[in-house]
Design an enzyme around this catalytic site. Structure first.
Site, PDB file in Angstrom:
ATOM      1  N   GLY A  46       0.833  -1.196   0.000  1.00 12.04           N
ATOM      2  CA  GLY A  46       0.000   0.000   0.000  1.00 12.04           C
ATOM      3  C   GLY A  46       0.865   1.243   0.000  1.00 12.04           C
ATOM      4  O   GLY A  46       2.058   1.184   0.327  1.00 12.04           O
ATOM      5  N   HIS A 130      -2.830   0.666   8.297  1.00 15.05           N
ATOM      6  CA  HIS A 130      -1.509   1.267   8.114  1.00 15.05           C
ATOM      7  C   HIS A 130      -1.585   2.526   7.231  1.00 15.05           C
ATOM      8  O   HIS A 130      -1.024   3.573   7.575  1.00 15.05           O
ATOM      9  CB  HIS A 130      -0.598   0.203   7.487  1.00 15.05           C
ATOM     10  CG  HIS A 130       0.808   0.644   7.213  1.00 15.05           C
ATOM     11  ND1 HIS A 130       1.895   0.039   7.793  1.00 15.05           N
ATOM     12  CD2 HIS A 130       1.301   1.599   6.386  1.00 15.05           C
ATOM     13  CE1 HIS A 130       2.999   0.631   7.346  1.00 15.05           C
ATOM     14  NE2 HIS A 130       2.671   1.574   6.484  1.00 15.05           N
TER      15      HIS A 130
END
Ligand code: ZN
Length: 155
Positions: A46, A130
Site C-alpha cells: 500500500g 496502516h
C-alpha cells in the site's frame, strides 16, 4: 504516468495530518495514476499520499483482485484482532509486529466521486489501518508492539 519519490522517516511530511479531498480534479486523477505506478514499482502492499509528499487523504492498496484507490477513507467497522509483521516503504529495512483488527471495513470515495465500502482481512486489513494511519501522521513504528532485531530480519 510517473514513478514518484517515496519520502523516508524523518521527513516532516510523514508527521502531518492530511486534508480531505473536496473535489476530484485532473491533478487528483494524475496523482492516483502515479501512486498506482509507484506502488507497483516499489512492490509494496500500500501507499499513502503523504509518502509521496502530498498532504491529501488518498491511499492505494494492492488487494488480491487489483489495486483499490481510497479517497478520504474511514474505517467504519472492525472485527477480531491480529498480531502480524508489518513494514513500510517509508521506513526501509524495519519490520515490526503490530496489533490490528483481523477484518476492517473502509468507506471511501473512488475517482468518479462515488462512495463505496470495501472489506479486507489479514494483510489487507493491516494495510487499510496502516495507510489510514499515514493520513493522520502515524507510522507503524509508533504502534509496533515489538520491532524485529536485525538478526531476525536477516532470517
Ligand atoms: Zn507505510
Amino acid at each position: 504516468m510517473a514513478i514518484l519519490n517515496i519520502v523516508k522517516e524523518g521527513d516532516p511530511t510523514l508527521r502531518k495530518v492530511c486534508r480531505p479531498v473536496t473535489e476530484i480534479t485532473p491533478r487528483i486523477i494524475q496523482l492516483l495514476d502515479d501512486m498506482q505506478e509507484t506502488l507497483i514499482d516499489s512492490n509494496g502492499a500500500g501507499l499513502a499520499a503523504p509518502q509521496v509528499g502530498i498532504l491529501r487523504r488518498i491511499a492505494v492498496v494492492d488487494m488480491e483482485d487489483g489495486i483499490v484507490e481510497l479517497i478520504n477513507p474511514e474505517i467504519i467497522e472492525t472485527e477480531g484482532e491480529q498480531e502480524e509483521l508489518e513494514g513500510c516503504l517509508s521506513v526501509p529495512d524495519v519490520w515490526g509486529i503490530t496489533h490490528r483488527p483481523a477484518k476492517v471495513t473502509v468507506r471511501a470515495m473512488n475517482r468518479n466521486g462515488e462512495i463505496f465500502t470495501v472489506t479486507g482481512e489479514d494483510l489487507d486489513a493491516r494495510c487499510f489501518c496502516h495507510e489510514i494511519d499515514h493520513l493522520d501522521g502515524h507510522l507503524f513504528t509508533d504502534k509496533a508492539i515489538r520491532i524485529l532485531t536485525p538478526d531476525e530480519v536477516a532470517e
